[in-house]
Design a protein around this motif. Structure first.
Motif, PDB file in Angstrom:
ATOM      1  N   GLY A   1       0.751  -1.221   0.035  1.00 50.96           N
ATOM      2  CA  GLY A   1       0.368  -0.286  -0.103  1.00 50.96           C
ATOM      3  C   GLY A   1       1.202   1.504  -0.136  1.00 50.96           C
ATOM      4  N   GLN A   2       2.061   1.218   0.977  1.00 47.58           N
ATOM      5  CA  GLN A   2       3.001   2.558   0.773  1.00 47.58           C
ATOM      6  C   GLN A   2       3.574   2.126  -0.702  1.00 47.58           C
ATOM      7  N   GLN A   3       3.873   1.579  -0.961  1.00 46.84           N
ATOM      8  CA  GLN A   3       4.634   1.964  -2.588  1.00 46.84           C
ATOM      9  C   GLN A   3       3.334   1.822  -3.493  1.00 46.84           C
ATOM     10  N   GLN A   4       2.417   1.757  -3.343  1.00 48.99           N
ATOM     11  CA  GLN A   4       1.397   2.212  -4.968  1.00 48.99           C
ATOM     12  C   GLN A   4       0.830   3.753  -4.076  1.00 48.99           C
ATOM     13  N   ARG A   5       1.035   4.111  -2.935  1.00 52.16           N
ATOM     14  CA  ARG A   5       1.312   5.693  -2.602  1.00 52.16           C
ATOM     15  C   ARG A   5       2.119   6.258  -3.059  1.00 52.16           C
ATOM     16  N   VAL A   6       3.195   6.011  -3.221  1.00 53.17           N
ATOM     17  CA  VAL A   6       4.815   6.640  -3.693  1.00 53.17           C
ATOM     18  C   VAL A   6       4.684   6.268  -5.525  1.00 53.17           C
ATOM     19  N   SER A   7       3.919   5.332  -5.527  1.00 49.27           N
ATOM     20  CA  SER A   7       3.639   5.789  -7.325  1.00 49.27           C
ATOM     21  C   SER A   7       2.359   6.998  -7.548  1.00 49.27           C
ATOM     22  N   ILE A   8       1.625   6.658  -6.605  1.00 49.00           N
ATOM     23  CA  ILE A   8       0.742   8.077  -7.290  1.00 49.00           C
ATOM     24  C   ILE A   8       1.090   9.410  -6.747  1.00 49.00           C
ATOM     25  N   ALA A   9       2.285   9.081  -5.901  1.00 53.08           N
ATOM     26  CA  ALA A   9       2.855  10.742  -5.490  1.00 53.08           C
ATOM     27  C   ALA A   9       3.931  10.816  -7.135  1.00 53.08           C
ATOM     28  N   ARG A  10       4.161  10.267  -8.189  1.00 50.08           N
ATOM     29  CA  ARG A  10       5.227  10.065  -9.169  1.00 50.08           C
ATOM     30  C   ARG A  10       4.032  10.471  -9.533  1.00 50.08           C
ATOM     31  N   ALA A  11       2.814   9.661 -10.252  1.00 53.02           N
ATOM     32  CA  ALA A  11       2.250  10.136 -11.176  1.00 53.02           C
ATOM     33  C   ALA A  11       1.865  11.283 -10.770  1.00 53.02           C
ATOM     34  N   LEU A  12       1.552  11.765  -9.632  1.00 54.05           N
ATOM     35  CA  LEU A  12       1.195  13.706  -9.620  1.00 54.05           C
ATOM     36  C   LEU A  12       2.626  14.569  -9.733  1.00 54.05           C
ATOM     37  N   ILE A  13       3.883  14.246  -9.622  1.00 59.81           N
ATOM     38  CA  ILE A  13       4.451  15.190  -9.174  1.00 59.81           C
ATOM     39  C   ILE A  13       4.835  16.333 -11.420  1.00 59.81           C
ATOM     40  N   ASN A  14       4.035  15.946 -11.580  1.00 62.11           N
ATOM     41  CA  ASN A  14       4.141  17.033 -12.980  1.00 62.11           C
ATOM     42  C   ASN A  14       3.249  17.766 -13.271  1.00 62.11           C
ATOM     43  N   ASN A  15       2.154  18.002 -12.591  1.00 64.35           N
ATOM     44  CA  ASN A  15       0.813  18.256 -11.931  1.00 64.35           C
ATOM     45  C   ASN A  15      -0.533  17.852 -13.138  1.00 64.35           C
ATOM     46  N   PRO A  16      -0.581  16.190 -13.543  1.00 63.90           N
ATOM     47  CA  PRO A  16      -1.376  15.962 -14.598  1.00 63.90           C
ATOM     48  C   PRO A  16      -2.616  16.914 -14.755  1.00 63.90           C
ATOM     49  N   ASP A  17      -3.396  16.476 -15.891  1.00 63.03           N
ATOM     50  CA  ASP A  17      -4.558  16.936 -15.972  1.00 63.03           C
ATOM     51  C   ASP A  17      -5.240  15.462 -16.138  1.00 63.03           C
TER      52      ASP A  17
END
Ligand SMILES: Nc1ncnc2c1ncn2[C@@H]1O[C@H](COP(=O)(O)OP(=O)(O)OP(=O)(O)O)[C@@H](O)[C@H]1O
Ligand SMILES: [Mg+2]
Length: 223
Positions: A145-161
């Motif tokens: 679950g923590q790894q998935q939260r990290v991957s969500i943070a990574r997905a957000l880093i460029n402020n995606p639409d």
């Protein structure tokens, strides 16, 4: 925001041709939280790769943020994808030999940001997913679950639409799944469009709109 018109996708191997998508039409508005459901082999990942600008070999037309995808060069498409779309996968796709901080900043470094700027942004995102204390840890030191939260943070880093998630809860227990789904809901409330791919009806029902794919055919609603 997204408009797929009469999409057909064929995989050719040797002298065999398989039609993985059949006349798919789909419109997604900004701010939607859409789940696409379907059994194994129905075409979910094929559709995800097209939606996510990872595959431009298909018949039909795809307009993303008012731009016709087929007019892009491969390089321009990669750049556009990196700026506009965040991805979350079932198996997290974190790089084992990089720290949590390094994993999250990768997409931002691609864009040519300086290290100092990215550090600030990484801390901000780790706060958002409640993992500030793990910044210098490595993926293997974290729970699923923590790894998935990290991957969500990574997905957000460029402020995606938009965030495209392919079975993001597939490897998680039901409690942790709920937590991750809660996080997607929060992001959606902040205005990010979410496309979630799943075979789990209970996960799909947490979205605002459900579509089903079966044998390459996409339709509105549950089966
Ligand atoms: N690269 C490929 N070459 C040939 N056939 C492929 C390729 N990728 C997928 N297919 C075929 O296309 C169909 C759809 O596959 P796809 O991976 O989109 O299914 P899926 O819904 O994501 O399944 P799963 O739930 O198991 O991940 C399947 O019949 C699959 O065998
Ligand atoms: Mg798949």
């Amino acid at each position: 925001m997204i408009k797929l018109k009469d999409i057909n996708k064929f995989y050719v191997t040797g002298d065999e041709t398989l039609q993985a998508l059949k006349n798919v039409n789909l419109e997604i508005n900004k701010g939607e939280f859409l789940a696409i459901m379907g059994p194994s082999g129905s075409g979910k990942s094929t559709l995800m790769k097209i939606l996510g600008l990872l595959d431009k070999k298909f018949d039909g037309s795809y307009t993303f943020l008012d731009k016709n995808i087929s007019s892009f060069s491969d390089d321009a498409l990669s750049k556009f994808r990196n700026e506009k779309i965040g991805f979350v996968f079932q198996d997290f796709n974190l790089i084992k030999r990089l720290s949590i901080k390094e994993n999250i900043e990768i997409p931002m470094l691609y864009r040519g940001h300086r290290i100092k700027e990215t550090k600030k942004r990484v801390v901000e995102l780790l706060k958002k997913v409640n993992l500030e204390s793990k910044i210098n840890k490595y993926p293997t030191e974290l729970s699923g679950g923590q790894q998935q939260r990290v991957s969500i943070a990574r997905a957000l880093i460029n402020n995606p639409d938009i965030i495209i998630a392919d079975e993001p809860t597939g490897a998680l227990d039901s409690h942790t799944s709920k937590e991750i789904m809660g996080m997607f809901k929060e992001l959606n409330d902040e205005g990010i469009t979410i496309i979630l791919i799943t075979h789990d009806i209970n996960v799909a029902r947490q979205a605002n709109r459900v579509m089903s794919i079966f044998d390459g055919e996409l339709k509105e609603g549950e089966f």
